[in-house]
Write an enzyme that holds these catalytic residues in place. Structure first.
Site, short mmCIF file in Angstrom:
data_model
loop_
_atom_site.label_atom_id
_atom_site.label_comp_id
_atom_site.label_asym_id
_atom_site.label_seq_id
_atom_site.Cartn_x
_atom_site.Cartn_y
_atom_site.Cartn_z
N ASN A 1 0.87 -1.18 0.00
CA ASN A 1 0.00 0.00 0.00
C ASN A 1 0.90 1.23 0.00
OD1 ASN A 1 -1.82 2.03 0.54
ND2 ASN A 1 -2.32 1.34 2.61
N LYS B 1 0.07 4.25 -0.34
CA LYS B 1 -0.60 5.43 0.22
C LYS B 1 -0.37 6.63 -0.70
CE LYS B 1 -0.18 3.30 4.71
NZ LYS B 1 -0.03 3.41 6.15
N HIS C 1 -9.55 1.29 5.35
CA HIS C 1 -8.24 1.48 6.00
C HIS C 1 -8.42 2.48 7.15
CE1 HIS C 1 -4.12 2.66 6.73
NE2 HIS C 1 -3.75 1.55 6.10
N GLU D 1 -6.71 4.85 8.09
CA GLU D 1 -6.46 6.26 7.72
C GLU D 1 -7.70 6.86 7.05
OE1 GLU D 1 -2.78 5.54 5.66
OE2 GLU D 1 -1.83 5.08 7.58
N GLU E 1 -5.34 -4.88 11.00
CA GLU E 1 -4.31 -3.84 11.14
C GLU E 1 -4.54 -3.07 12.44
OE1 GLU E 1 -2.41 -2.67 7.17
OE2 GLU E 1 -4.17 -1.42 7.41
N GLY F 1 2.70 2.18 10.93
CA GLY F 1 3.70 3.24 10.79
C GLY F 1 4.49 3.53 12.05
N SER G 1 3.45 -2.20 10.40
CA SER G 1 4.91 -2.26 10.59
C SER G 1 5.53 -3.59 10.16
CB SER G 1 5.27 -1.93 12.04
OG SER G 1 4.90 -0.60 12.33
P1 PGA Z 1 2.88 0.28 7.71
O1 PGA Z 1 1.40 0.51 7.13
O2 PGA Z 1 3.41 -0.98 7.11
O3 PGA Z 1 3.65 1.50 7.29
O4 PGA Z 1 2.74 0.18 9.20
C1 PGA Z 1 0.52 -0.56 6.98
C2 PGA Z 1 -0.79 -0.07 6.43
O5 PGA Z 1 -1.20 1.04 6.76
O6 PGA Z 1 -1.43 -0.77 5.62
#
Ligand code: PGA
Length: 247
Positions: free
Chosen positions: A11, A13, A99, A101, A168, A174, A206
């Site tokens: 992803n 983003k 997601h 976010e 998640e 992150g 992560s």
């Molecule tokens: P990350 O993000 O691997 O940077 O923690 C995962 C995600 O948001 O799908």
């Protein structure tokens, strides 16, 4: 969707313009061409602006494409939005919905996520439905209840055998912090027990080359959803290798 192969999804983003996105995708394609990764299904979810070009340039590569979100309607006056059919037209087989976010930045709730997942299914895409508890919910011992409530609200009623779920934990995205192995497999087992259909359950949060092998080897983990590390082609390729070795 092949249930037996591990699904590794990158992803990106809101990262990447054409030159660096194309270079990164081509690096992954070269890596996949250099070995036997038939046990892994690799999917990239770049910004939508790159989809058409990646589709055209990665034609022969074993890389699938996915969108990062879609609208719940198939067309209409929705400035700035993309429909699932448009993503399909741009070469996607997958779309991420719900997601954390999007839930946080755009106030998306479970009912909306469900409608998006249903729109994805109607368009012939596999929705990757994201769920995960906040740090506060985890600290209060409510992680399983929170995920259960999100699943109940976000999963479509019909076509569940065609969805994937991504667990998640919000506090892990992150941050470089991952749950303990037993907590990941415990939550995956819980999610699997709640869905009568056979769905793939990915872990996200992560995931890095140094923890991917361990995570992908856990019971109930059918793949990973990778954010930050998917922006670094060598790191992402290491995660694909870990998935191949774990399967
Ligand atoms: P990350 O993000 O691997 O940077 O923690 C995962 C995600 O948001 O799908």
């Amino acid at each position: 969707m092949d249930m037996d192969s591990a699904l590794v999804v990158g992803n990106w983003k809101m990262h990447g313009t054409l030159p660096d996105g194309l270079r990164r995708a081509e690096d992954v394609a070269r890596f996949l061409a250099g070995g036997d990764f038939s046990a892994v299904e690799t999917v990239l979810c770049p910004p939508a602006t790159l989809l058409h070009t990646l589709r055209d340039r990665l034609g022969g590569a074993r890389i699938g494409l996915g969108g990062q979100d879609c609208h719940f309607r198939s067309e209409g006056a929705h400035t700035g939005d993309l429909s699932a059919a448009m993503l399909k037209d741009a070469g996607c087989a997958y779309v991420i919905v719900g997601h954390s976010e999007r839930r946080a930045d755009h106030g998306e709730d479970g009912a909306l996520v469900r409608k998006k997942a249903e729109a994805a299914l109607r368009a012939g895409l596999t929705p990757i439905i994201c769920v995960g508890e906040s740090g506060e919910q985890r600290d209060r011992g409510q992680a399983k209840a929170a995920v259960e409530a999100q699943l109940a609200a976000s999963l479509p009623q019909a076509g569940r055998e065609r969805v994937a779920v991504a667990y998640e934990p919000v506090w892990s995205i992150g941050t470089g912090i991952v749950p303990r192995a037993e907590d990941i497999s415990g939550m995956h087992g819980h999610i699997i027990s709640l869905i009568p259909e056979k769905v793939r359950v990915l872990y996200g949060g992560s995931v890095k080359p140094d923890n991917a092998r361990g995570i992908l080897g856990l019971a109930g983990v059918h793949g990973v959803l990778v954010g930050g590390a998917s922006l670094d082609a060598p790191a992402f390729c290491e995660i694909i290798r870990a998935a191949a070795e774990a399967s």
